[in-house]
Design a protein around this motif. Structure first.
Motif, mmCIF file in Angstrom:
data_model
loop_
_atom_site.group_PDB
_atom_site.id
_atom_site.type_symbol
_atom_site.label_atom_id
_atom_site.label_comp_id
_atom_site.label_asym_id
_atom_site.label_seq_id
_atom_site.Cartn_x
_atom_site.Cartn_y
_atom_site.Cartn_z
ATOM 1 N N GLY A 1 -1.552 -56.813 -10.788
ATOM 2 C CA GLY A 1 -0.998 -55.356 -11.057
ATOM 3 C C GLY A 1 -1.968 -54.893 -12.261
ATOM 4 O O GLY A 1 -1.891 -53.635 -12.422
ATOM 5 N N ALA A 2 -2.635 -55.474 -12.989
ATOM 6 C CA ALA A 2 -3.580 -54.882 -14.121
ATOM 7 C C ALA A 2 -4.488 -53.995 -13.460
ATOM 8 O O ALA A 2 -4.775 -52.868 -14.340
ATOM 9 N N ALA A 3 -5.105 -54.317 -12.214
ATOM 10 C CA ALA A 3 -6.058 -53.333 -11.880
ATOM 11 C C ALA A 3 -5.632 -51.999 -11.467
ATOM 12 O O ALA A 3 -6.338 -50.950 -11.638
ATOM 13 N N ILE A 4 -4.269 -51.870 -10.969
ATOM 14 C CA ILE A 4 -3.794 -50.596 -10.505
ATOM 15 C C ILE A 4 -3.479 -50.009 -12.015
ATOM 16 O O ILE A 4 -3.425 -48.679 -11.766
ATOM 17 N N LEU A 5 -3.287 -50.630 -12.897
ATOM 18 C CA LEU A 5 -2.786 -49.837 -14.160
ATOM 19 C C LEU A 5 -4.246 -49.306 -14.883
ATOM 20 O O LEU A 5 -4.269 -48.210 -15.540
ATOM 21 N N VAL A 6 -5.178 -50.183 -14.971
ATOM 22 C CA VAL A 6 -6.467 -49.952 -15.385
ATOM 23 C C VAL A 6 -7.251 -48.855 -14.909
ATOM 24 O O VAL A 6 -7.939 -48.066 -15.558
ATOM 25 N N THR A 7 -7.066 -48.940 -13.485
ATOM 26 C CA THR A 7 -8.137 -47.880 -12.812
ATOM 27 C C THR A 7 -7.789 -46.214 -13.376
ATOM 28 O O THR A 7 -8.798 -45.589 -13.670
ATOM 29 N N PRO A 8 -6.467 -45.926 -13.228
ATOM 30 C CA PRO A 8 -6.281 -44.441 -13.400
ATOM 31 C C PRO A 8 -6.654 -44.111 -14.920
ATOM 32 O O PRO A 8 -7.024 -42.886 -15.408
ATOM 33 N N ILE A 9 -6.333 -45.114 -15.908
ATOM 34 C CA ILE A 9 -6.677 -44.965 -17.198
ATOM 35 C C ILE A 9 -8.100 -44.919 -17.763
ATOM 36 O O ILE A 9 -8.399 -44.071 -18.170
ATOM 37 N N ALA A 37 -18.890 -48.268 -19.545
ATOM 38 C CA ALA A 37 -18.045 -49.339 -19.805
ATOM 39 C C ALA A 37 -16.445 -49.456 -19.028
ATOM 40 O O ALA A 37 -15.945 -50.182 -18.722
ATOM 41 N N CYS A 38 -16.126 -47.936 -18.627
ATOM 42 C CA CYS A 38 -14.871 -47.980 -17.978
ATOM 43 C C CYS A 38 -15.256 -48.600 -16.386
ATOM 44 O O CYS A 38 -14.421 -49.110 -15.653
ATOM 45 N N GLY A 39 -16.636 -48.278 -15.789
ATOM 46 C CA GLY A 39 -17.075 -48.902 -14.549
ATOM 47 C C GLY A 39 -16.925 -50.589 -14.772
ATOM 48 O O GLY A 39 -16.402 -51.137 -13.795
ATOM 49 N N LEU A 40 -17.467 -51.029 -15.596
ATOM 50 C CA LEU A 40 -17.500 -52.251 -15.978
ATOM 51 C C LEU A 40 -15.587 -53.004 -16.122
ATOM 52 O O LEU A 40 -15.656 -54.026 -15.675
ATOM 53 N N LEU A 41 -15.099 -52.171 -16.925
ATOM 54 C CA LEU A 41 -13.835 -52.423 -17.004
ATOM 55 C C LEU A 41 -12.865 -52.592 -15.636
ATOM 56 O O LEU A 41 -12.159 -53.553 -15.133
ATOM 57 N N VAL A 42 -13.131 -51.638 -14.797
ATOM 58 C CA VAL A 42 -12.423 -51.281 -13.604
ATOM 59 C C VAL A 42 -12.983 -52.501 -12.495
ATOM 60 O O VAL A 42 -12.129 -53.167 -11.771
#
Length: 103
Positions: A1-9, A37-42
């Motif tokens: 579930g974290a990936a679905i939350l992190v991606t739009p943020i 950084a956002c790309g790495l996080l996602v």
């Protein structure tokens, strides 16, 4: 579930920093670092999601190692061609020059 939350943020953060860069309110280096950084996080978030999915399915199977290997190969067979067809050509195009809205 974290990936679905992190991606739009992360997408929102990239868009916000891009707009701030258009108005010359942030340094271009900060824009680049934020996008990276956002790309790495996602990427890590989705890697964890896929790893969790593989572990969940293979834990229910009797032949865990074989099931794990087959699922990994299946993911590679699906994701690698899509990456090669859609992501690589887009990444090969140089970005357009930035036109600042502020002088």
């Amino acid at each position: 579930g974290a990936a679905i939350l992190v991606t739009p943020i992360a997408v929102f953060a990239c868009i916000a920093v891009d707009h701030l860069g258009d108005w010359s309110l942030v340094d271009p280096d900060l824009e680049s670092c934020t996008v990276n950084a956002c790309g790495l996080l996602v990427g890590f978030a989705w890697e964890m999601a896929f790893a969790g999915a593989i572990d969940t399915v293979s834990n229910d199977a009797q032949l865990q190692v074989t099931t794990n290997l087959v699922l990994c190969l299946l993911f590679v067979a699906v994701i690698l061609p899509a990456w090669r067809l859609y992501v690589v050509p887009s990444a090969a195009v140089p970005p357009p020059p930035r036109k600042s809205r502020r002088a």
